[in-house]
Design an enzyme around this catalytic site. Sequence first.
Site, short mmCIF file in Angstrom:
data_model
loop_
_atom_site.label_atom_id
_atom_site.label_comp_id
_atom_site.label_asym_id
_atom_site.label_seq_id
_atom_site.Cartn_x
_atom_site.Cartn_y
_atom_site.Cartn_z
NE ARG A 75 -3.92 -0.81 0.20
CZ ARG A 75 -5.06 -1.06 0.84
NH1 ARG A 75 -5.15 -2.02 1.71
NH2 ARG A 75 -6.14 -0.33 0.62
CD GLN A 112 -2.25 6.89 -3.00
OE1 GLN A 112 -2.25 7.84 -3.76
NE2 GLN A 112 -2.16 7.03 -1.69
CG ASP A 135 -4.91 0.04 -3.23
OD1 ASP A 135 -5.70 -0.90 -3.07
OD2 ASP A 135 -4.20 0.48 -2.33
CB SER A 148 -8.18 2.01 -2.64
OG SER A 148 -7.19 1.91 -1.68
CE1 TYR A 172 -4.38 -3.75 4.34
CE2 TYR A 172 -2.05 -4.10 3.92
CZ TYR A 172 -3.35 -3.99 3.46
OH TYR A 172 -3.60 -4.10 2.12
P1 NAD Z 1 -8.69 -2.82 6.14
O1 NAD Z 1 -9.80 -3.17 5.22
O2 NAD Z 1 -7.55 -3.77 6.27
O3 NAD Z 1 -9.30 -2.58 7.61
C1 NAD Z 1 -10.34 -1.61 7.81
C2 NAD Z 1 -10.06 -0.78 9.03
O4 NAD Z 1 -10.34 -1.57 10.20
C3 NAD Z 1 -8.62 -0.29 9.18
O5 NAD Z 1 -8.65 1.12 9.31
C4 NAD Z 1 -8.14 -0.97 10.46
O6 NAD Z 1 -7.24 -0.16 11.20
C5 NAD Z 1 -9.44 -1.15 11.21
N1 NAD Z 1 -9.38 -2.17 12.27
C6 NAD Z 1 -8.76 -3.39 12.26
N2 NAD Z 1 -8.93 -4.02 13.44
C7 NAD Z 1 -9.69 -3.19 14.21
C8 NAD Z 1 -10.23 -3.29 15.53
N3 NAD Z 1 -9.99 -4.33 16.30
N4 NAD Z 1 -10.99 -2.25 15.99
C9 NAD Z 1 -11.24 -1.17 15.21
N5 NAD Z 1 -10.75 -1.02 13.96
C10 NAD Z 1 -9.98 -2.02 13.47
O7 NAD Z 1 -8.13 -1.37 5.79
P2 NAD Z 1 -7.91 -0.67 4.39
O8 NAD Z 1 -9.06 0.18 4.07
O9 NAD Z 1 -7.52 -1.69 3.40
O10 NAD Z 1 -6.69 0.28 4.71
C11 NAD Z 1 -5.51 -0.26 5.29
C12 NAD Z 1 -4.39 0.74 5.23
O11 NAD Z 1 -3.93 0.95 3.91
C13 NAD Z 1 -4.73 2.12 5.76
O12 NAD Z 1 -3.61 2.60 6.49
C14 NAD Z 1 -4.89 2.95 4.52
O13 NAD Z 1 -4.64 4.33 4.75
C15 NAD Z 1 -3.82 2.35 3.67
N6 NAD Z 1 -4.03 2.55 2.24
C16 NAD Z 1 -2.96 2.83 1.46
C17 NAD Z 1 -3.14 2.97 0.08
C18 NAD Z 1 -1.97 3.24 -0.80
O14 NAD Z 1 -1.13 4.05 -0.44
N7 NAD Z 1 -1.86 2.55 -1.93
C19 NAD Z 1 -4.39 2.88 -0.46
C20 NAD Z 1 -5.47 2.61 0.39
C21 NAD Z 1 -5.28 2.42 1.73
#
Ligand code: NAD
Length: 372
Positions: free
Chosen positions: A118, A123, A126, A129, A224
Amino acid sequence: MVIGVLKEPSFETRVSLLPDAVALLVKKGHQVMVEYDAGQAAFAPNEQYQQAGAIMGDRNKVVASDIILSIHLPEVKNLPGTKGVVLIGVYQPLYRFLECKELASVGYTCFSLDMLPRTTRAQSMDVLSSQANIAGYKAVLLAANTYSRYFPMFMTAAGSIAPAKVLILGAGVAGLQAIATARRLGAVVEVFDTRPAVKEEVMSLGAKFIEVEGAADASGAGGYAVEQSAEFKARQQQKIADSIAKADIVVTTAQIPGKQAPKLVTREMVESMRKGALIIDLAAATGGNTELTRNNETVNHNGVTIIGDSNLPATMPSDASKLYGKNLMNFMELLTSRDGKLELNWEDDLVKGSCICFNGEVVHERVKSLLG
Ligand code: NAD
């Protein structure tokens, strides 16, 4: 190169490439083979693909391509297993590692885009996303459509209506879009996440971030979440219990890659909610965030409805396919040389990080460790 587009299984409405994307590939000198009716459920009929320059064919023809595109992991028994042919999709290798091993054993080179690091450079490719954004948006619309009351506050001659109270568990891509959509509809929104880094984003969307002290350090987990200590879980459960008893709608999105989703909502918490309340569980595919979620089912427990729809992006097949296809096109650029030939650069962290099988073997470290 010959690029093949598979028809997805019958439960799926999306397609990996729409005709507009096919036209761009044909313009670049590639041949595109599309399986008959691949785009039918995404409102892209065979004629539109033909007009875009694709050759339509049955599966036997399409799987003879150099690169085979899909969303879901294709069944190995339906593939000829040609050494060096590249498969690209979203294969969930941390859960479906045995099927990935089978693909490796018949000679495929597989890239699973859910394993892309990520990073900022990733991006535009992705898929997690682009699809999670749709899931978050549709989760709130589904809730608004199912809920027996208004979302916004109203003062009318017939009386006043209080705004709906929405609780969102997990503020990743889906959660943030769910917050934005619920706020646009006029709801009051509260949010939990274990990553304190999301607090500012949550507040900038006009929601309240509920902090729980002492979350495990996730700075080495590529953005994550990581598993939490028993003490943290107990403190978090208490705070969620307090919020959930007042909530009208709960949208849960909490996931930990490669693991079962954390159980954040207990049976007792559901029983503390008032009748007519609603939970949309976006983590249903990995076990769900509530004890009562059933994947792809709607459960009614004590007057509370729990919807475990894990394929909400498929309810918006046109835009979901458009964005997925754009992600794929950007990723394929990484795999091709200037003159349009397949060229795998193992120095590239995105190529290496998303490659699951190569040269007859599973090469992804995490998947290999799951296979023992
Ligand atoms: P995800 O689907 O893996 O999880 C969803 C959310 O649930 C996350 O915010 C996680 O912190 C939260 N979570 C997990 N366990 C939990 C708990 N016990 N209680 C409460 N919340 C909990 O997440 P995602 O949407 O795939 O995003 C993961 C990461 O990737 C984030 O940091 C996001 O900013 C990052 N991201 C980066 C890119 C990129 O740069 N290419 C693109 C999208 C997302």
